[in-house]
Design a protein around this motif. Structure first.
Motif, PDB file in Angstrom:
ATOM      1  N   PHE A  21      -4.034   9.557 -19.687  1.00  0.00           N
ATOM      2  CA  PHE A  21      -4.167   8.119 -19.422  1.00  0.00           C
ATOM      3  C   PHE A  21      -5.356   7.581 -19.119  1.00  0.00           C
ATOM      4  N   ARG A  22      -6.239   8.233 -18.343  1.00  0.00           N
ATOM      5  CA  ARG A  22      -7.294   7.597 -17.713  1.00  0.00           C
ATOM      6  C   ARG A  22      -8.434   7.569 -18.967  1.00  0.00           C
ATOM      7  N   MET A  23      -8.351   8.748 -19.669  1.00  0.00           N
ATOM      8  CA  MET A  23      -9.403   9.083 -20.681  1.00  0.00           C
ATOM      9  C   MET A  23      -9.100   7.973 -21.932  1.00  0.00           C
ATOM     10  N   ASP A 124     -10.424   0.198   2.909  1.00  0.00           N
ATOM     11  CA  ASP A 124      -9.559  -0.860   3.601  1.00  0.00           C
ATOM     12  C   ASP A 124      -8.258  -0.790   2.825  1.00  0.00           C
ATOM     13  N   ASP A 125      -8.329  -0.429   1.468  1.00  0.00           N
ATOM     14  CA  ASP A 125      -7.196  -0.399   0.666  1.00  0.00           C
ATOM     15  C   ASP A 125      -6.206   0.457   0.699  1.00  0.00           C
ATOM     16  N   PHE A 126      -6.650   1.402   1.380  1.00  0.00           N
ATOM     17  CA  PHE A 126      -6.065   2.758   1.572  1.00  0.00           C
ATOM     18  C   PHE A 126      -5.120   2.636   2.704  1.00  0.00           C
ATOM     19  N   VAL A 127      -3.540   2.914   2.489  1.00  0.00           N
ATOM     20  CA  VAL A 127      -2.640   2.825   3.598  1.00  0.00           C
ATOM     21  C   VAL A 127      -2.576   4.139   4.148  1.00  0.00           C
ATOM     22  N   VAL A 128      -2.888   4.133   5.663  1.00  0.00           N
ATOM     23  CA  VAL A 128      -2.882   5.385   6.370  1.00  0.00           C
ATOM     24  C   VAL A 128      -1.613   5.471   7.171  1.00  0.00           C
ATOM     25  N   ASN A 131       1.828  10.915   6.371  1.00  0.00           N
ATOM     26  CA  ASN A 131       1.744  11.655   5.131  1.00  0.00           C
ATOM     27  C   ASN A 131       0.022  12.168   4.928  1.00  0.00           C
ATOM     28  N   ASN A 132      -0.638  11.297   5.389  1.00  0.00           N
ATOM     29  CA  ASN A 132      -2.113  11.312   4.845  1.00  0.00           C
ATOM     30  C   ASN A 132      -3.017  11.111   5.885  1.00  0.00           C
ATOM     31  N   ASP A 133      -2.697  11.031   7.327  1.00  0.00           N
ATOM     32  CA  ASP A 133      -3.775  10.428   8.426  1.00  0.00           C
ATOM     33  C   ASP A 133      -4.586  11.691   8.592  1.00  0.00           C
ATOM     34  N   ASP A 158       0.039  16.694  -4.865  1.00  0.00           N
ATOM     35  CA  ASP A 158       0.466  16.449  -6.058  1.00  0.00           C
ATOM     36  C   ASP A 158      -0.078  15.053  -6.984  1.00  0.00           C
ATOM     37  N   THR A 159       0.143  14.974  -8.190  1.00  0.00           N
ATOM     38  CA  THR A 159      -0.508  13.981  -8.871  1.00  0.00           C
ATOM     39  C   THR A 159      -0.027  12.496  -8.243  1.00  0.00           C
ATOM     40  N   GLY A 160      -1.153  11.600  -8.422  1.00  0.00           N
ATOM     41  CA  GLY A 160      -0.753  10.359  -8.042  1.00  0.00           C
ATOM     42  C   GLY A 160      -0.420  10.129  -6.353  1.00  0.00           C
ATOM     43  N   MET A 161      -0.921  10.834  -5.635  1.00  0.00           N
ATOM     44  CA  MET A 161      -0.642  10.706  -4.258  1.00  0.00           C
ATOM     45  C   MET A 161      -2.033  10.233  -3.467  1.00  0.00           C
ATOM     46  N   GLY A 162      -3.176  10.163  -4.090  1.00  0.00           N
ATOM     47  CA  GLY A 162      -4.183   9.068  -3.513  1.00  0.00           C
ATOM     48  C   GLY A 162      -5.284   9.980  -3.154  1.00  0.00           C
ATOM     49  N   LYS A 163      -5.369  11.291  -3.876  1.00  0.00           N
ATOM     50  CA  LYS A 163      -6.695  11.968  -3.973  1.00  0.00           C
ATOM     51  C   LYS A 163      -7.659  11.298  -4.279  1.00  0.00           C
ATOM     52  N   SER A 164      -7.894  10.604  -5.538  1.00  0.00           N
ATOM     53  CA  SER A 164      -8.877   9.931  -6.116  1.00  0.00           C
ATOM     54  C   SER A 164      -9.124   8.658  -5.095  1.00  0.00           C
ATOM     55  N   HIS A 165      -8.140   7.942  -4.948  1.00  0.00           N
ATOM     56  CA  HIS A 165      -8.540   6.977  -4.040  1.00  0.00           C
ATOM     57  C   HIS A 165      -9.247   7.091  -2.562  1.00  0.00           C
ATOM     58  N   LEU A 166      -8.730   8.281  -2.134  1.00  0.00           N
ATOM     59  CA  LEU A 166      -9.673   8.523  -0.724  1.00  0.00           C
ATOM     60  C   LEU A 166     -10.835   9.304  -1.052  1.00  0.00           C
ATOM     61  N   LYS A 294       0.967  -3.885   0.365  1.00  0.00           N
ATOM     62  CA  LYS A 294      -0.254  -4.318   0.309  1.00  0.00           C
ATOM     63  C   LYS A 294      -0.875  -4.505  -1.020  1.00  0.00           C
ATOM     64  N   LYS A 295      -0.197  -3.409  -2.069  1.00  0.00           N
ATOM     65  CA  LYS A 295      -0.490  -3.483  -3.347  1.00  0.00           C
ATOM     66  C   LYS A 295      -0.090  -5.197  -3.917  1.00  0.00           C
ATOM     67  N   ALA A 296       1.152  -5.288  -3.567  1.00  0.00           N
ATOM     68  CA  ALA A 296       1.698  -6.852  -3.943  1.00  0.00           C
ATOM     69  C   ALA A 296       0.496  -7.816  -3.621  1.00  0.00           C
ATOM     70  N   ASN A 318       6.026   9.424  -6.829  1.00  0.00           N
ATOM     71  CA  ASN A 318       4.416   9.359  -6.295  1.00  0.00           C
ATOM     72  C   ASN A 318       4.120   7.908  -6.316  1.00  0.00           C
ATOM     73  N   ILE A 319       2.903   7.719  -5.772  1.00  0.00           N
ATOM     74  CA  ILE A 319       2.583   6.286  -5.569  1.00  0.00           C
ATOM     75  C   ILE A 319       2.186   5.607  -6.905  1.00  0.00           C
ATOM     76  N   ARG A 320       1.775   6.340  -7.763  1.00  0.00           N
ATOM     77  CA  ARG A 320       1.365   5.835  -8.975  1.00  0.00           C
ATOM     78  C   ARG A 320       2.693   5.132  -9.728  1.00  0.00           C
ATOM     79  N   GLN A 321       3.792   6.196  -9.595  1.00  0.00           N
ATOM     80  CA  GLN A 321       5.062   5.401  -9.838  1.00  0.00           C
ATOM     81  C   GLN A 321       5.471   4.122  -9.501  1.00  0.00           C
ATOM     82  N   LEU A 322       5.207   4.045  -7.988  1.00  0.00           N
ATOM     83  CA  LEU A 322       5.628   2.941  -7.231  1.00  0.00           C
ATOM     84  C   LEU A 322       4.681   1.616  -7.794  1.00  0.00           C
ATOM     85  N   GLU A 323       3.573   2.097  -8.041  1.00  0.00           N
ATOM     86  CA  GLU A 323       2.717   0.906  -8.426  1.00  0.00           C
ATOM     87  C   GLU A 323       3.271   0.414  -9.839  1.00  0.00           C
ATOM     88  N   SER A 324       3.491   1.368 -10.526  1.00  0.00           N
ATOM     89  CA  SER A 324       4.130   1.070 -12.073  1.00  0.00           C
ATOM     90  C   SER A 324       5.463   0.137 -11.857  1.00  0.00           C
TER      91      SER A 324
END
Ligand SMILES: Nc1ncnc2c1ncn2[C@@H]1O[C@H](COP(=O)(O)OP(=O)(O)OP(=O)(O)O)[C@@H](O)[C@H]1O
Length: 454
Positions: A21-23, A124-128, A131-133, A158-166, A294-296, A318-324
């Motif tokens: 997708f990204r590529m 700022d846009d990362f919800v702590v 699960n990720n604190d 797992d995929t879509g959980m915020g690694k790239s974001h963080l 937050k995303k909305a 995952n969170i990507r699915q949530l955003e979708s």
């Protein structure tokens, strides 16, 4: 119409492996619609061909479903992009060793060595949350640390959980707080391509120097990509030694623990684990609600609370699915002029959930065996008979297309090395381009997978 394209992208993001997708899809832009012609643009001729051949029918189907009418899909090469996109760089990267990679569809990106940091991937846009604190604190502490040893962090999820974001948020943070520090943000695939290119072009010295002496913070994503790449592993291990010895900061990310990555040499795995390892767990319901809110708000979507809670309750992969889900309900509501309510959310969720949840390599294997009339033993056997090899390649191709599994994992499932997986995918892509029969077979199977009909 731009909304239609955004919605199609959200669906494809759910359905395709993240890297594909990204590529390929992320850089595609909507241009215009005139009559039944729906025009999209790609950053250059190479990516245009790839998107057209590989994803054209999928895109067309989605647009047709959304609009409820037939369209003719046209692809152009965007003017003025000069080929500096991520898609072709991977293939042509051998020649473009020292070029900056650009994510073309991100507004006001910040320049860095390596990839651009997405402007919306900030702290700022990362919800702590619970699960990720730990990952968040560890990343922040690495960013602010003045220690001269043990300055590495391995993010695992797992995929879509915020690694790239963080990871990117840490890049932004360091750039803001310590503008003198040279932050390199790259993926393991970029590192590999750049290294191979430098050997080919006799610039290995420059390449080594760049990473060993000119980098203060290395943000290296998707290190599982290095499994089986022995030469790159050795080079990276040496680079890490240089960086670690001089107290530079390093962040890794991966979907696998270093020791679980197939064909990862022990020396490199031990360097990955020499600092902190921090998992990002699945977010719970309350966290999913917070992320959706937050995303909305960021995207200016007004969602009633019952819709937010419904989406957060249903879209749990995952969170990507949530955003979708968020993008889809908002787009459908404004496109179709219907209220953004629970009925609409239910229809969106049904679509996302059935398309994604049940597609596994095993499911694909069974489907292909049934359709080609071979047995599950045949498909993973050593047989070179054409009647077995072709279905095997088809199943591998579909696994690559419809699951998030890396090449190594797919290979393991078929008793093959990852190089064989790449070969199989390439062969089927070529067959699709050249043979009508194969194109039809793949379309037929793809439809079955997409409709959950297996
Ligand atoms: N805690 C969070 N707060 C806000 N948004 C988040 C959070 N975690 C993830 N996201 C969002 O979810 C989406 C996917 O996140 P990201 O790309 O960072 O995942 P990833 O773990 O790197 O996935 P992959 O392994 O597939 O690369 C992004 O749009 C990101 O902004």
């Amino acid at each position: 119409m731009e909304l239609v394209w955004n919605n199609v992208k959200a669906v494809l993001e759910e359905r395709l492996p993240g890297h594909s997708f990204r590529m390929w899809i992320e850089p595609v832009k909507f241009e215009n619609r005139s009559g039944d012609a729906f025009r999209l643009s790609c950053p250059n001729a190479f990516s245009k061909k790839r998107v057209q051949d590989h994803y054209g029918s999928m895109i067309q189907d989605e647009i047709r479903t959304l609009l409820g009418s037939d369209i003719s899909l046209c692809f152009d090469v965007r003017k003025g992009t000069n080929g500096a996109s991520r898609g072709p760089v991977v293939k042509k990267g051998l020649k473009k060793v020292e070029t900056q990679l650009v994510i073309p569809n991100v507004a006001n990106p910040v320049m860095h060595s390596g990839r651009m940091l997405r402007p919306d991937f900030t702290l700022d846009d990362f919800v702590v949350s619970g699960n990720n604190d730990f990952a968040y604190s560890a990343a922040l502490s690495l960013a602010s640390s003045t220690q001269s040893h043990n300055s590495s962090l391995f993010l695992l999820s797992d995929t879509g959980m915020g690694k790239s974001h963080l990871t990117q948020a840490i890049g932004h943070h360091i750039n803001r707080k310590k503008p003198g520090e040279r932050v390199y943000y790259i993926t393991a695939e970029d590192f590999t391509n750049e290294m191979i290119g430098s050997f080919k072009n006799d610039t290995a010295g420059q390449f080594k120097d760049k990473y060993r002496s000119q980098c203060d913070v290395l943000l290296l994503e998707d290190v599982h990509f290095l499994g089986g790449k022995e030469r790159t592993q050795i080079e990276l291990a040496m680079t890490l030694d240089y960086l670690m010895e001089s107290g530079k900061k390093i962040m890794f990310s991966s979907c696998y623990l270093p020791n679980d990555i197939p064909k990862m040499n022990e020396q490199l795995a031990s360097r990955f684990t020499s600092g902190l390892i921090s998992p990002i767990e699945d977010p719970n319901f309350r966290t999913r609600v917070r992320i959706l809110k937050k995303k909305a708000a960021q995207k200016g979507h007004r969602l009633p609370m019952d819709v937010i809670e419904y989406l957060a309750g249903e879209l749990t992969d995952n969170i990507r699915q949530l955003e979708s889900g968020l993008v889809s309900v908002s787009a459908k509501s404004s496109l179709m002029g219907v209220p953004l309510d629970l009925d609409l959310a239910e229809s969106v969720v049904k679509n996302i959930a059935t398309k994604k949840k049940r597609v596994t390599i095993d499911v694909i294997k069974k489907l292909v065996c049934r359709e080609f009339n071979i047995t599950p033993v045949d498909i993973v056997s050593k047989s070179r008979k054409k009647t077995i090899v072709k279905p095997r390649q088809v199943a591998i191709y579909l696994s690559r297309r419809y699951t998030d599994q890396p090449l190594q994992a797919i290979g393991k499932n078929f008793n093959r090395y990852h190089a064989t997986v790449m070969h199989a995918v390439g062969t089927i892509e070529k067959d699709i381009r050249q043979e009508v029969q194969m194109r039809n077979q793949i379309e037929y199977l793809s439809r079955k997978i997409e409709n959950g009909d297996f």
